[in-house]
Structures are given as C-alpha cells and as structure tokens.
Design a protein around this motif. Structure first.
Motif, PDB file in Angstrom:
ATOM      1  N   CYS A   4     -11.020 -28.095  19.273  1.00 25.27           N
ATOM      2  CA  CYS A   4     -10.700 -28.708  17.972  1.00 25.27           C
ATOM      3  C   CYS A   4     -10.156 -27.656  17.014  1.00 25.27           C
ATOM      4  N   ARG A   5     -10.788 -26.478  16.986  1.00 24.00           N
ATOM      5  CA  ARG A   5     -10.314 -25.412  16.120  1.00 24.00           C
ATOM      6  C   ARG A   5      -8.909 -24.957  16.531  1.00 24.00           C
ATOM      7  N   SER A   6      -8.643 -24.931  17.828  1.00 24.62           N
ATOM      8  CA  SER A   6      -7.315 -24.533  18.302  1.00 24.62           C
ATOM      9  C   SER A   6      -6.264 -25.532  17.863  1.00 24.62           C
ATOM     10  N   TYR A   7      -6.564 -26.836  17.964  1.00 27.66           N
ATOM     11  CA  TYR A   7      -5.626 -27.861  17.506  1.00 27.66           C
ATOM     12  C   TYR A   7      -5.391 -27.754  16.007  1.00 27.66           C
ATOM     13  N   LEU A   8      -6.462 -27.546  15.259  1.00 26.33           N
ATOM     14  CA  LEU A   8      -6.342 -27.450  13.810  1.00 26.33           C
ATOM     15  C   LEU A   8      -5.511 -26.240  13.409  1.00 26.33           C
ATOM     16  N   ARG A   9      -5.692 -25.133  14.110  1.00 21.89           N
ATOM     17  CA  ARG A   9      -4.906 -23.943  13.818  1.00 21.89           C
ATOM     18  C   ARG A   9      -3.429 -24.162  14.155  1.00 21.89           C
ATOM     19  N   GLY A  10      -3.142 -24.795  15.290  1.00 25.46           N
ATOM     20  CA  GLY A  10      -1.752 -25.071  15.653  1.00 25.46           C
ATOM     21  C   GLY A  10      -1.071 -25.991  14.659  1.00 25.46           C
ATOM     22  N   LEU A  11      -1.813 -27.028  14.205  1.00 26.89           N
ATOM     23  CA  LEU A  11      -1.251 -27.946  13.222  1.00 26.89           C
ATOM     24  C   LEU A  11      -1.002 -27.232  11.895  1.00 26.89           C
ATOM     25  N   SER A  12      -1.907 -26.352  11.520  1.00 28.43           N
ATOM     26  CA  SER A  12      -1.729 -25.604  10.272  1.00 28.43           C
ATOM     27  C   SER A  12      -0.495 -24.710  10.345  1.00 28.43           C
ATOM     28  N   ILE A  13      -0.292 -24.071  11.487  1.00 33.49           N
ATOM     29  CA  ILE A  13       0.891 -23.214  11.643  1.00 33.49           C
ATOM     30  C   ILE A  13       2.168 -24.038  11.556  1.00 33.49           C
ATOM     31  N   CYS A  14       2.182 -25.210  12.195  1.00 26.70           N
ATOM     32  CA  CYS A  14       3.388 -26.062  12.166  1.00 26.70           C
ATOM     33  C   CYS A  14       3.718 -26.504  10.740  1.00 26.70           C
ATOM     34  N   VAL A  15       2.704 -26.940   9.993  1.00 24.52           N
ATOM     35  CA  VAL A  15       2.942 -27.397   8.627  1.00 24.52           C
ATOM     36  C   VAL A  15       3.394 -26.235   7.739  1.00 24.52           C
ATOM     37  N   THR A  16       2.814 -25.051   7.959  1.00 25.46           N
ATOM     38  CA  THR A  16       3.216 -23.889   7.165  1.00 25.46           C
ATOM     39  C   THR A  16       4.653 -23.485   7.479  1.00 25.46           C
ATOM     40  N   VAL A  17       5.050 -23.615   8.736  1.00 23.97           N
ATOM     41  CA  VAL A  17       6.447 -23.339   9.095  1.00 23.97           C
ATOM     42  C   VAL A  17       7.372 -24.356   8.418  1.00 23.97           C
ATOM     43  N   LEU A  18       6.946 -25.614   8.363  1.00 21.43           N
ATOM     44  CA  LEU A  18       7.731 -26.619   7.634  1.00 21.43           C
ATOM     45  C   LEU A  18       7.848 -26.249   6.158  1.00 21.43           C
ATOM     46  N   LEU A  19       6.785 -25.708   5.603  1.00 22.55           N
ATOM     47  CA  LEU A  19       6.836 -25.254   4.220  1.00 22.55           C
ATOM     48  C   LEU A  19       7.839 -24.110   4.061  1.00 22.55           C
ATOM     49  N   LEU A  20       7.893 -23.233   5.057  1.00 27.03           N
ATOM     50  CA  LEU A  20       8.880 -22.150   5.040  1.00 27.03           C
ATOM     51  C   LEU A  20      10.297 -22.711   5.083  1.00 27.03           C
ATOM     52  N   VAL A  21      10.515 -23.724   5.919  1.00 28.70           N
ATOM     53  CA  VAL A  21      11.842 -24.346   6.010  1.00 28.70           C
ATOM     54  C   VAL A  21      12.215 -25.011   4.678  1.00 28.70           C
ATOM     55  N   SER A  22      11.262 -25.678   4.053  1.00 28.79           N
ATOM     56  CA  SER A  22      11.550 -26.304   2.754  1.00 28.79           C
ATOM     57  C   SER A  22      11.899 -25.265   1.702  1.00 28.79           C
ATOM     58  N   GLY A  23      11.247 -24.097   1.755  1.00 27.67           N
ATOM     59  CA  GLY A  23      11.613 -23.031   0.829  1.00 27.67           C
ATOM     60  C   GLY A  23      13.028 -22.533   1.048  1.00 27.67           C
ATOM     61  N   VAL A  24      13.423 -22.392   2.309  1.00 26.35           N
ATOM     62  CA  VAL A  24      14.796 -21.962   2.615  1.00 26.35           C
ATOM     63  C   VAL A  24      15.801 -23.004   2.129  1.00 26.35           C
ATOM     64  N   VAL A  25      15.481 -24.289   2.310  1.00 28.06           N
ATOM     65  CA  VAL A  25      16.375 -25.361   1.842  1.00 28.06           C
ATOM     66  C   VAL A  25      16.495 -25.328   0.328  1.00 28.06           C
ATOM     67  N   MET A  26      15.370 -25.116  -0.362  1.00 30.01           N
ATOM     68  CA  MET A  26      15.412 -25.032  -1.824  1.00 30.01           C
ATOM     69  C   MET A  26      16.315 -23.897  -2.293  1.00 30.01           C
TER      70      MET A  26
END
Length: 276
Positions: A4-26
């Motif tokens: 469960c912790r591994s899944y939660l960590r992977g999901l957190s990394i994916c969402v944070t990468v999406l946040l990075l992409v949104s910053g680049v788009v901005m």
C-alpha cells in the motif's frame, strides 16, 4: 502494508510530475504572444493587460522548483521535505487564488468594454486606414461585415462585405427595410447603397457581424489562463493531499501487534518490535 505504501508513493510521484508539467505549461504560455494573433489588435490596445502573463511566469517558475522538491521528497520518502513541499505548495495555491482572481472579473467585464470600443470607432469608413485594412482582411476571411452590423460602414461598404447569395435567394422580395434576410447574405436597399462596378441593382452583403469573432479572439487568452490556473490548483491540492498521506501514514495506520500466551493461558497483545 508495504505494498500500500509503495502504491501511495508511486501515485504521489505521478501527481507531482503532473504538477511539474503544469508549471512548464504556465511558463510557456506566460512567455507566448497569444494577444499578437488578434485581428485589428490596435483597436484593443487599451484593453491589453500583461498581468495574467506575469502571474503565469512567476507562479510557473515557482511551481517547477517546488515540483522538483516534491519529486525528490517523495522518491526518498524524506518526511521533513514532504512536509515542506506540502506547506509551500499550499501557500502557493492560496497566493495564486488571490492574485489571479482579477482575471475572472476581467472576463466578466470584457464584453462591455469591447462594445464601447466598437461604438467609438464607428462609422468605420472614418476610421484609420490600418483599422479599415485589417477589418477588410477579417471580413474577407470570415465572411462577416461590420463590427455590430453592415450598417457600421454607413453608405460606403467595402468590397470585402459583398456576398454571393444562394440561387434560391435571388428571387425578388417584397419586404422593405434596411435589409432583406437571405441566409448568410442580406440584400440591402439600393437607395442606401448605390450600385458599384462589382454589382448591379441588387447588393448582397454578409449578414454576420465581425464583432462576435473579435470578442472570441480577445476572450480566448483569458479563458486559457483561467483554465491553466484551474488545472494547476486541482493538481496542486491532489499532490499536497497525497504527500501528507504518505508522510503521516504511520500515524493513521494501526501498528502491528503480536500475541503471546502465558502459562495460565492468558493472551497478551503487545506491539511488534520494529526492524531497523
């Protein structure tokens, strides 16, 4: 629990990468020149504003930096960094909501301001040559005439307003007035618009005005910025929630216990010793 912790960590990394992409788009949208593609841009110089672009530039760069911090903190599962990333991202979210709120007001006031500009520039045959030239290009490409209607040109319609009606609309009509509807074309009275070398006793012009087209050009950059900011806020809040859940997981997860039975058949429960 480890899975469960591994899944939660992977999901957190994916969402944070999406946040990075949104910053680049901005940042990319902030440095782009979308307003430069607006036809007859000289008409709307007083309505132009770079505040929205500056907001995207500044907050985009901050988002990129925080996203890199978040990816590192999530990958390493470093609790202080996770808390720092969550706190700074939430502060950025609140600041962006405060700074970007005027964009919504600008969007609501845009139509009234543009209508006032249209009123000040008419009649169009007295406008500056540059404005007339740009309007002629827009009328020829988008099959429209005038800003609010073809009457904005008064009795000096340009050739770009002329329209070729369908064959079914060429029958004589008994209706009177300033114009006789004919689908995308409208027939105007010859006493108001005398025949020219291009037409005979019947004059057909585009029935659609160019004003709504210009308004769509003007409102698109503002709607784009509002959409990007809305997407950022959603991703940012998801990233904060996931990072906090990952950081505080040990507090809301019941600790493992082990049971023992003594000589009197009594069951004892005690926390299982952690393995370091």
């Amino acid at each position: 629990m480890a899975r469960c912790r591994s899944y939660l960590r992977g999901l957190s990394i994916c969402v944070t990468v999406l946040l990075l992409v949104s910053g680049v788009v901005m940042v990319g949208v902030g440095f782009s020149s979308i307003e430069g593609n607006t036809p007859v841009a000289e008409l709307f110089e007083q309505l132009a504003s770079t505040d929205g672009l500056m907001v995207l530039k500044v907050f985009g760069l901050v988002t990129v930096v925080l996203s890199v911090l978040g990816v590192c903190a999530t990958s390493l599962h470093h609790k202080p960094l996770l808390l720092l990333f969550s706190a700074l991202t939430f502060v950025e979210f609140v600041a962006l909501m405060i700074v970007a709120s005027p964009l919504v007001q600008v969007q609501a006031q845009m139509d009234g301001a543009v209508d006032e500009v249209f009123l000040n520039v008419t009649p169009l045959h007295r406008a500056e040559r540059y404005i007339q030239s740009e309007l002629n290009k827009l009328q020829a490409s988008d099959s429209c005439c005038g800003l609010r209607s073809f009457k904005d040109w008064e009795n000096q319609l340009p050739v770009s307003c002329f329209c070729k009606p369908a064959v079914s609309n060429l029958q004589p009509s008994s209706q009177s007035g300033n114009g006789t509807p004919g689908g995308p074309c409208v027939q105007v009275r010859s006493d108001l618009y005398p025949p020219t070398s291009q037409v005979s006793d019947r004059l057909w012009v585009h029935s659609e005005p160019c004003g709504p087209i210009l308004k769509s050009y003007l409102s698109f950059p503002i709607k784009l910025r509002i959409g990007i900011i809305s997407a950022f806020t959603t991703i940012a809040m998801a990233a904060v929630a996931l990072c906090l859940a990952l950081d505080l997981k040990e507090y809301w997860t019941p600790p493992p216990v082990e049971t023992t039975v003594d000589d009197f058949d009594r069951v004892k429960y005690q926390p299982k010793p952690s393995v370091t």
